[in-house]
Design a protein around this motif. Structure first.
Motif, PDB file in Angstrom:
ATOM      1  N   GLN A   1       0.825  -1.194   0.000  1.00 56.73           N
ATOM      2  CA  GLN A   1       0.000   0.000   0.000  1.00 56.73           C
ATOM      3  C   GLN A   1       0.864   1.250   0.000  1.00 56.73           C
ATOM      4  OE1 GLN A   1      -2.712  -0.241   3.327  1.00 56.73           O
ATOM      5  NE2 GLN A   1      -4.075  -1.643   2.254  1.00 56.73           N
ATOM      6  N   ALA A   2       0.313   2.342  -0.485  1.00 57.68           N
ATOM      7  CA  ALA A   2       1.027   3.614  -0.477  1.00 57.68           C
ATOM      8  C   ALA A   2       1.519   3.933   0.929  1.00 57.68           C
ATOM      9  CB  ALA A   2       0.134   4.719  -0.996  1.00 57.68           C
TER      10      ALA A   2
ATOM     11  N   LYS B   1       4.935   5.336  -3.334  1.00 50.88           N
ATOM     12  CA  LYS B   1       3.806   6.006  -3.957  1.00 50.88           C
ATOM     13  C   LYS B   1       3.292   5.172  -5.117  1.00 50.88           C
ATOM     14  CE  LYS B   1       6.040  10.480  -3.085  1.00 50.88           C
ATOM     15  NZ  LYS B   1       6.548  11.723  -3.722  1.00 50.88           N
ATOM     16  N   PRO B   2       2.027   5.338  -5.482  1.00 43.67           N
ATOM     17  CA  PRO B   2       1.509   4.595  -6.635  1.00 43.67           C
ATOM     18  C   PRO B   2       2.345   4.795  -7.893  1.00 43.67           C
ATOM     19  CG  PRO B   2      -0.302   5.542  -5.418  1.00 43.67           C
ATOM     20  CD  PRO B   2       0.959   6.089  -4.796  1.00 43.67           C
TER      21      PRO B   2
ATOM     22  N   SER C   1      -0.353   0.200  -4.254  1.00 45.42           N
ATOM     23  CA  SER C   1      -1.772   0.494  -4.337  1.00 45.42           C
ATOM     24  C   SER C   1      -2.131   1.682  -3.457  1.00 45.42           C
ATOM     25  CB  SER C   1      -2.602  -0.723  -3.923  1.00 45.42           C
ATOM     26  OG  SER C   1      -2.367  -1.057  -2.563  1.00 45.42           O
ATOM     27  N   SER C   2      -3.277   2.284  -3.731  1.00 48.43           N
ATOM     28  CA  SER C   2      -3.747   3.424  -2.962  1.00 48.43           C
ATOM     29  C   SER C   2      -5.209   3.281  -2.632  1.00 48.43           C
ATOM     30  CB  SER C   2      -3.510   4.720  -3.728  1.00 48.43           C
ATOM     31  OG  SER C   2      -4.240   4.723  -4.934  1.00 48.43           O
TER      32      SER C   2
END
Length: 130
Positions: free
Chosen positions: A13-14, A87-88, A129-130
């Motif tokens: 995840q971000a 970050k994505p 992912s975000s």
């Protein structure tokens, strides 16, 4: 022949972190830098970071400065890329590479030029992912 194998990629995840490893096998016939590059979907492969043989000097793309750290352990024949605050837009296939012949076509910064690198790993996928 020198062979490079990346590992450590995955889905995070971000804001998370990953550490990529690049294991080298075979003879290292020079002491030129090693580096990391990445290729995002629909984009050209780009420079991420490089490190000298001794590990005393490093270079980073502006987009990853302060977040990524490149290091190496010559005793283990391994180069690492610690990635924090992901970050994505960091989503890409990450490649490890070793310089074989410096290319000075852009102001002498050969370690940032893909043309300088003659040895490449197969790549490892990093998805944020975000």
């Amino acid at each position: 022949q020198l062979q490079l194998v990346e590992s450590g990629g995955g889905l995070v995840q971000a804001g998370g972190s990953l550490r990529l490893s690049c294991a080298a096998s075979g003879r290292i016939i020079n002491r030129y830098p090693m580096g990391w590059f990445r290729q995002a979907p629909g984009k050209e492969r780009e420079f991420v970071a490089a490190i000298t043989w001794s590990g005393s000097e490093t270079s980073y793309a502006d987009s990853v400065k302060g977040r990524f750290t490149i290091s190496r352990d010559n005793g283990k024949n391994t180069v690492y890329l610690q990635m924090n605050s992901l970050k994505p837009e960091d989503t890409a296939v990450y490649f490890c590479a070793a310089v074989s012949r410096p290319d000075y076509s852009d102001s002498g910064t050969y370690y940032r030029n893909q043309a300088s690198y003659g040895y490449w790993g197969q790549g490892t996928q990093v998805t944020v992912s975000s």
